[in-house]
Write a protein that holds these residues in place. Structure first.
Motif, PDB file in Angstrom:
ATOM      1  N   SER A   1       0.436  -0.945   0.033  1.00 23.34           N
ATOM      2  CA  SER A   1      -0.250   0.081  -0.049  1.00 23.34           C
ATOM      3  C   SER A   1       0.811   0.832   0.288  1.00 23.34           C
ATOM      4  O   SER A   1       0.864   2.200  -0.712  1.00 23.34           O
ATOM      5  CB  SER A   1      -0.187   0.119   1.508  1.00 23.34           C
TER       6      SER A   1
ATOM      7  N   TRP B   1       2.596   1.805  -3.507  1.00 25.75           N
ATOM      8  CA  TRP B   1       1.977   2.406  -4.422  1.00 25.75           C
ATOM      9  C   TRP B   1       1.487   3.503  -4.269  1.00 25.75           C
ATOM     10  O   TRP B   1       0.736   3.784  -5.340  1.00 25.75           O
ATOM     11  CB  TRP B   1       0.331   1.152  -4.154  1.00 25.75           C
TER      12      TRP B   1
ATOM     13  N   SER C   1      -4.960   5.564  -3.806  1.00 24.32           N
ATOM     14  CA  SER C   1      -4.543   5.333  -2.050  1.00 24.32           C
ATOM     15  C   SER C   1      -5.595   4.501  -1.317  1.00 24.32           C
ATOM     16  O   SER C   1      -4.900   3.210  -1.261  1.00 24.32           O
ATOM     17  CB  SER C   1      -3.754   6.624  -2.003  1.00 24.32           C
TER      18      SER C   1
ATOM     19  N   GLY D   1      -5.772   0.744  -2.920  1.00 25.66           N
ATOM     20  CA  GLY D   1      -5.117   0.590  -2.208  1.00 25.66           C
ATOM     21  C   GLY D   1      -5.261  -0.845  -0.849  1.00 25.66           C
ATOM     22  O   GLY D   1      -4.771  -1.336  -0.503  1.00 25.66           O
TER      23      GLY D   1
ATOM     24  N   SER E   1      -3.420  -4.691  -1.356  1.00 22.54           N
ATOM     25  CA  SER E   1      -2.700  -4.831  -0.028  1.00 22.54           C
ATOM     26  C   SER E   1      -3.393  -6.385   0.539  1.00 22.54           C
ATOM     27  O   SER E   1      -3.262  -7.155   0.454  1.00 22.54           O
ATOM     28  CB  SER E   1      -2.217  -4.150   0.681  1.00 22.54           C
TER      29      SER E   1
END
Length: 210
Positions: free
Chosen positions: A114, A117, A136, A140, A144
């Motif tokens: 994460s 990214w 995000s 994300g 993750s």
């Protein structure tokens, strides 16, 4: 499982050394950080305690890694998740020999993924608020969680010799829940409490240079 013991321990030790060298506690006098850490541990612990079983080596549950990374950064987020892992594993009677691989799969990997990214999006994506929240936040969280599930199942079963366990597709489906939980809570905090999101840069996303 014993074959997987020492490599996870070595990786975790290296990561802990790096995390501790960042001194994430240096702003502990800040009441906001105290509330974030305590509240984040309670939130993540609640997510980990809400488990479902689907005929696999590990119960299904949300992680909250992507959200904690945005709130307090990767170093402190990993330390918080390690505490949550130790607490929930002890309460559920998980054998200690599985703890290193669980920490690698459910803490280190989703935190690094994460965080990486987020850094990648900062370099290649436009400085847009919706890109941040969707990228995000939602993406994300999903990435993750899905990666954590794959690593977890690969380490706790003899894979690929035994094939993919039947619970893995359910873990990936739960990644949509992780995406929604991360994106929804991140959006609320960015709108109402932007100070709670330490990786959110309002100068970049709200006032981009022209």
């Amino acid at each position: 499982m014993q074959d997987f013991l020492w490599p996870p321990l070595a990786l975790l030790l290296l990561w802990l050394i790096w995390a501790l060298r960042q001194r994430p506690w240096q702003d502990w006098q800040d009441n906001t950080l105290q509330h974030l850490v305590l509240g984040g541990c309670v939130l993540s612990g609640s997510l980990w305690m809400l488990q479902a079983h689907a005929n696999g080596p590990q119960p299904l549950h949300l992680i909250g890694a992507a959200l904690l990374v945005q709130m307090v950064g990767p170093a402190l987020a990993s330390l918080m998740l390690l505490l949550v892992l130790l607490a929930t594993s002890s309460l559920h009677g998980v054998p200690p020999i599985q703890w290193p691989w669980l920490a690698l799969s459910l803490v280190l990997l989703p935190v690094l993924l994460s965080w990486g990214w987020h850094r990648l999006l900062q370099k290649v994506a436009p400085p847009n608020l919706f890109v941040y929240l969707l990228g995000s936040g939602f993406a994300g969280g999903a990435l993750s969680h899905a990666a954590a599930g794959l690593a977890l199942h690969a380490g706790l079963v003899e894979w690929p010799a035994q094939g993919l366990p039947p619970s893995l597709p359910f873990w990936w489906l739960l990644s949509w829940g992780e995406a929604f939980e991360t994106g929804f809570l991140l959006t609320l905090m960015v709108v109402y409490r932007p100070r709670w999101v330490r990786l959110f840069d309002d100068r970049r996303y709200l006032h981009p240079s022209t």
